[in-house]
Motif scaffolding. Structure first.
Motif, PDB file in Angstrom:
ATOM      1  N   THR A  68      16.065 -22.938  15.028  1.00 24.85           N
ATOM      2  CA  THR A  68      16.046 -24.108  15.890  1.00 24.85           C
ATOM      3  C   THR A  68      16.378 -25.344  15.056  1.00 24.85           C
ATOM      4  O   THR A  68      15.533 -25.878  14.350  1.00 24.85           O
ATOM      5  N   PHE A  69      17.600 -25.796  15.151  1.00 27.37           N
ATOM      6  CA  PHE A  69      18.096 -26.887  14.315  1.00 27.37           C
ATOM      7  C   PHE A  69      17.271 -28.156  14.498  1.00 27.37           C
ATOM      8  O   PHE A  69      16.978 -28.850  13.534  1.00 27.37           O
ATOM      9  N   GLN A 126      14.113 -35.131  12.425  1.00 27.07           N
ATOM     10  CA  GLN A 126      14.449 -34.114  13.428  1.00 27.07           C
ATOM     11  C   GLN A 126      15.195 -34.693  14.626  1.00 27.07           C
ATOM     12  O   GLN A 126      16.155 -34.091  15.118  1.00 27.07           O
ATOM     13  N   ASN A 127      14.762 -35.856  15.101  1.00 25.31           N
ATOM     14  CA  ASN A 127      15.412 -36.433  16.282  1.00 25.31           C
ATOM     15  C   ASN A 127      16.434 -37.511  15.934  1.00 25.31           C
ATOM     16  O   ASN A 127      16.996 -38.147  16.824  1.00 25.31           O
ATOM     17  N   GLY A 128      16.669 -37.715  14.642  1.00 20.75           N
ATOM     18  CA  GLY A 128      17.645 -38.706  14.205  1.00 20.75           C
ATOM     19  C   GLY A 128      17.132 -40.124  14.182  1.00 20.75           C
ATOM     20  O   GLY A 128      17.885 -41.042  13.848  1.00 20.75           O
ATOM     21  N   ARG A 153      23.261 -36.831  13.183  1.00 19.31           N
ATOM     22  CA  ARG A 153      23.141 -35.439  13.619  1.00 19.31           C
ATOM     23  C   ARG A 153      23.388 -35.345  15.117  1.00 19.31           C
ATOM     24  O   ARG A 153      23.129 -36.306  15.862  1.00 19.31           O
ATOM     25  N   ASP A 154      23.855 -34.182  15.525  1.00 14.03           N
ATOM     26  CA  ASP A 154      24.043 -33.862  16.936  1.00 14.03           C
ATOM     27  C   ASP A 154      23.289 -32.569  17.188  1.00 14.03           C
ATOM     28  O   ASP A 154      23.774 -31.480  16.854  1.00 14.03           O
ATOM     29  N   VAL A 188      24.972 -31.630  11.369  1.00 14.89           N
ATOM     30  CA  VAL A 188      24.636 -32.891  10.721  1.00 14.89           C
ATOM     31  C   VAL A 188      25.895 -33.393  10.011  1.00 14.89           C
ATOM     32  O   VAL A 188      26.705 -32.596   9.527  1.00 14.89           O
ATOM     33  N   TYR A 189      26.041 -34.713   9.976  1.00 12.32           N
ATOM     34  CA  TYR A 189      27.241 -35.327   9.427  1.00 12.32           C
ATOM     35  C   TYR A 189      26.886 -36.300   8.301  1.00 12.32           C
ATOM     36  O   TYR A 189      25.785 -36.838   8.250  1.00 12.32           O
ATOM     37  N   LEU A 190      27.863 -36.535   7.425  1.00 12.18           N
ATOM     38  CA  LEU A 190      27.744 -37.586   6.431  1.00 12.18           C
ATOM     39  C   LEU A 190      29.066 -38.337   6.413  1.00 12.18           C
ATOM     40  O   LEU A 190      30.076 -37.811   5.931  1.00 12.18           O
ATOM     41  N   GLN A 191      29.057 -39.538   6.978  1.00 13.67           N
ATOM     42  CA  GLN A 191      30.235 -40.410   6.939  1.00 13.67           C
ATOM     43  C   GLN A 191      30.202 -41.202   5.647  1.00 13.67           C
ATOM     44  O   GLN A 191      29.232 -41.922   5.378  1.00 13.67           O
ATOM     45  N   MET A 192      31.249 -41.060   4.859  1.00 15.49           N
ATOM     46  CA  MET A 192      31.308 -41.706   3.547  1.00 15.49           C
ATOM     47  C   MET A 192      32.459 -42.697   3.523  1.00 15.49           C
ATOM     48  O   MET A 192      33.616 -42.297   3.653  1.00 15.49           O
TER      49      MET A 192
END
Length: 123
Positions: free
Chosen positions: A27-28, A52-54, A71-72, A78-82
């Motif tokens: 469960t992500f 957990q909920n961003g 995160r979605d 999960v994302y990392l915008q650099m």
């Protein structure tokens, strides 16, 4: 539990990259997620974490104002915008998951790790 990181590559200084980490097998939405990086000859370094909920995020001082973690939960990703990348950002970037409910910055507190994606920033 499997974590699959992607999105790394070669970019010039000042450029941008977006890393993604797809999670399967659990469960992500119950996990705090983190990004770490490891440069050649150095230890694994905390980059960013998201609750957990961003709703809560924390960043290393070295990336604050340039990187954004998100995160979605519907996509288990999960994302990392650099942005404004620097040569010193060059490293293998890892995503990780922890069952801790707090914002964890220590690598040993994370139980699950992705395989890493290489980010190289040229000057």
């Amino acid at each position: 539990v499997q974590l699959q990181a992607s999105g790394g590559g070669l970019v010039q200084a000042g450029g941008s990259l977006r890393l993604s980490c797809a999670v399967s097998g659990r469960t992500f939405s119950s996990n705090t997620m983190g990004w770490f990086r490891q440069a050649p000859g150095k230890g694994r370094e905390f980059v960013a974490a998201i609750s957990q909920n961003g709703g809560s995020k924390t960043y290393a001082d070295s990336v604050k104002g340039r990187f954004t973690i998100s995160r979605d939960n519907a996509k288990n990703t999960v994302y990392l915008q650099m942005n404004s990348l620097k040569p010193e950002d060059t490293a293998v970037y890892y995503c990780a998951a922890t069952e801790s409910l707090s914002m964890v910055v220590t690598p040993t507190r994370y139980s699950y790790w992705g395989q890493g994606t290489q980010v190289t920033v040229s000057s």
